[in-house]
Design a protein around this motif. Structure first.
Motif, mmCIF file in Angstrom:
data_model
loop_
_atom_site.group_PDB
_atom_site.id
_atom_site.type_symbol
_atom_site.label_atom_id
_atom_site.label_comp_id
_atom_site.label_asym_id
_atom_site.label_seq_id
_atom_site.Cartn_x
_atom_site.Cartn_y
_atom_site.Cartn_z
ATOM 1 N N LYS A 1 0.756 -1.072 -0.018
ATOM 2 C CA LYS A 1 0.046 0.001 0.157
ATOM 3 C C LYS A 1 1.014 1.169 -0.022
ATOM 4 C CE LYS A 1 -3.811 2.167 2.423
ATOM 5 N NZ LYS A 1 -4.576 2.431 3.677
ATOM 6 N N LEU A 2 0.578 2.157 -0.791
ATOM 7 C CA LEU A 2 1.393 3.489 -0.992
ATOM 8 C C LEU A 2 0.902 4.176 0.156
ATOM 9 C CD1 LEU A 2 0.916 4.053 -4.844
ATOM 10 C CD2 LEU A 2 2.930 3.237 -3.672
ATOM 11 N N ALA A 3 2.008 5.013 0.844
ATOM 12 C CA ALA A 3 1.613 5.619 1.947
ATOM 13 C C ALA A 3 1.179 7.017 1.600
ATOM 14 C CB ALA A 3 3.089 6.069 2.786
ATOM 15 N N LEU A 4 1.717 7.632 0.338
ATOM 16 C CA LEU A 4 0.909 8.897 -0.364
ATOM 17 C C LEU A 4 0.731 8.544 -1.605
ATOM 18 C CD1 LEU A 4 3.426 11.588 1.555
ATOM 19 C CD2 LEU A 4 1.131 11.000 1.891
ATOM 20 N N PRO A 5 -0.289 8.123 -1.937
ATOM 21 C CA PRO A 5 -0.760 7.673 -3.235
ATOM 22 C C PRO A 5 -0.619 8.876 -4.452
ATOM 23 C CG PRO A 5 -2.495 6.930 -1.898
ATOM 24 C CD PRO A 5 -1.549 7.901 -1.118
ATOM 25 N N GLU A 6 -0.613 10.089 -4.115
ATOM 26 C CA GLU A 6 -0.464 11.157 -5.194
ATOM 27 C C GLU A 6 0.718 11.196 -5.765
ATOM 28 O OE1 GLU A 6 -0.316 12.998 -0.823
ATOM 29 O OE2 GLU A 6 -1.242 11.390 -1.666
ATOM 30 N N GLY B 1 2.458 8.426 -6.641
ATOM 31 C CA GLY B 1 2.476 7.386 -7.553
ATOM 32 C C GLY B 1 3.461 6.346 -7.161
ATOM 33 N N ARG B 2 3.319 5.024 -7.641
ATOM 34 C CA ARG B 2 4.182 3.688 -7.474
ATOM 35 C C ARG B 2 5.769 3.962 -7.661
ATOM 36 N NH1 ARG B 2 3.281 -0.118 -4.350
ATOM 37 N NH2 ARG B 2 1.157 -0.248 -5.000
ATOM 38 N N ASN B 3 5.932 4.800 -8.703
ATOM 39 C CA ASN B 3 7.200 5.042 -9.094
ATOM 40 C C ASN B 3 8.203 5.810 -8.290
ATOM 41 O OD1 ASN B 3 7.065 3.434 -11.601
ATOM 42 N ND2 ASN B 3 6.529 4.948 -12.935
ATOM 43 N N ILE B 4 7.410 6.732 -7.603
ATOM 44 C CA ILE B 4 8.184 7.611 -6.706
ATOM 45 C C ILE B 4 8.626 6.633 -5.253
ATOM 46 C CG2 ILE B 4 8.229 9.601 -5.252
ATOM 47 C CD1 ILE B 4 8.570 10.326 -7.890
ATOM 48 N N GLN B 5 7.469 5.929 -5.053
ATOM 49 C CA GLN B 5 7.514 4.956 -3.739
ATOM 50 C C GLN B 5 8.775 4.049 -4.043
ATOM 51 O OE1 GLN B 5 5.858 5.011 -0.763
ATOM 52 N NE2 GLN B 5 7.634 3.853 -0.475
ATOM 53 N N ASN B 6 8.787 3.425 -5.393
ATOM 54 C CA ASN B 6 9.904 2.772 -5.475
ATOM 55 C C ASN B 6 11.455 3.232 -5.319
ATOM 56 O OD1 ASN B 6 8.199 0.371 -6.060
ATOM 57 N ND2 ASN B 6 8.065 0.868 -8.152
ATOM 58 N N MET B 7 11.407 4.562 -5.908
ATOM 59 C CA MET B 7 12.711 5.372 -5.890
ATOM 60 C C MET B 7 12.965 5.449 -4.201
ATOM 61 S SD MET B 7 12.069 8.408 -8.545
ATOM 62 C CE MET B 7 11.737 8.140 -10.385
ATOM 63 N N VAL B 8 11.843 5.811 -3.400
ATOM 64 C CA VAL B 8 12.348 5.781 -2.126
ATOM 65 C C VAL B 8 12.670 4.631 -1.411
ATOM 66 C CG1 VAL B 8 11.148 6.671 0.184
ATOM 67 C CG2 VAL B 8 10.436 7.780 -1.897
#
Length: 205
Positions: free
Chosen positions: A9-14, A16-23
């Motif tokens: 689950k994305l912590a901040l969906p706004e 997106g998935r790609n930014i979450q993967n970078m983090v």
């Protein structure tokens, strides 16, 4: 095929998935300096996603807070700002006390009552007289917002006498308030202007 519903689950969906993967990748970088450079790059990308918010106060600070949240506060870097604490993220704000003080005349409002009290405490003089004149005209304007026909100035003076507990006593000879018809005409003009703006805004969509 991998579905988003099966992913973390994305912590901040706004963002997106790609930014979450970078983090997530940034957290795994062992070299501290390289990890910080990666974090700065992610912040720049996050900012580019919302360019219209660049003029918002503390925009950069907000981005760093968001980065920490997406990293579940596991990103070990020297943040340029003091980021939000994890324990404060889900804490409920303190309850705001509800003002239960009685408003004697609701059409005048509590603020006007407080301003009348302020006028009571002022020393006699031109400044006090000017404030009283403004308050009386504001009372008449507020009264006509609810009663769109007319109001006798004596009614305004009587209410002002009562609200000031007898400290402010006016009479028609010394104080001439704005005519009811002028206030009503001004209110109608303002209402028409606001309605035109709303209609124009709807057409532009």
């Amino acid at each position: 095929m991998e579905y988003n519903t099966e992913l973390k689950k994305l912590a901040l969906p706004e963002y997106g998935r790609n930014i979450q993967n970078m983090v997530d990748y940034c957290i795994t970088i062992e070299d501290r300096e390289e990890r910080k450079r990666c974090a700065n790059t992610i912040i720049n990308i996050m900012g580019n996603l919302f360019p219209h918010l660049r003029d918002v106060n503390d925009f950069k600070h907000i981005l760093w807070d968001h980065l920490a949240i997406m990293a579940d506060f596991k990103l070990d870097i020297d943040y340029p700002y003091e980021i939000i604490r994890k324990e404060n993220l889900y804490a409920r704000p303190p309850r705001l006390p509800y003002n239960n003080s009685r408003i004697r005349y609701r059409h005048y409002g509590k603020t006007l009552e407080l301003m009348i009290k302020k006028a009571n405490d002022m020393e006699a003089g031109e400044e006090k007289d000017q404030l009283i004149r403004l308050l009386a005209n504001q009372m008449k304007k507020s009264f006509l917002t609810w009663n769109k026909e007319s109001v006798d100035d004596r009614k305004i003076f009587k209410d002002l006498d009562e609200l000031s507990q007898g400290a402010i006593v006016l009479n028609e000879e010394e104080y001439k308030l704005t005519e009811s018809k002028d206030i009503l005409a001004r209110n109608n003009t303002n209402n028409n202007t606001n309605n035109n703006k709303k209609n124009y805004s709807r057409k532009g969509r």
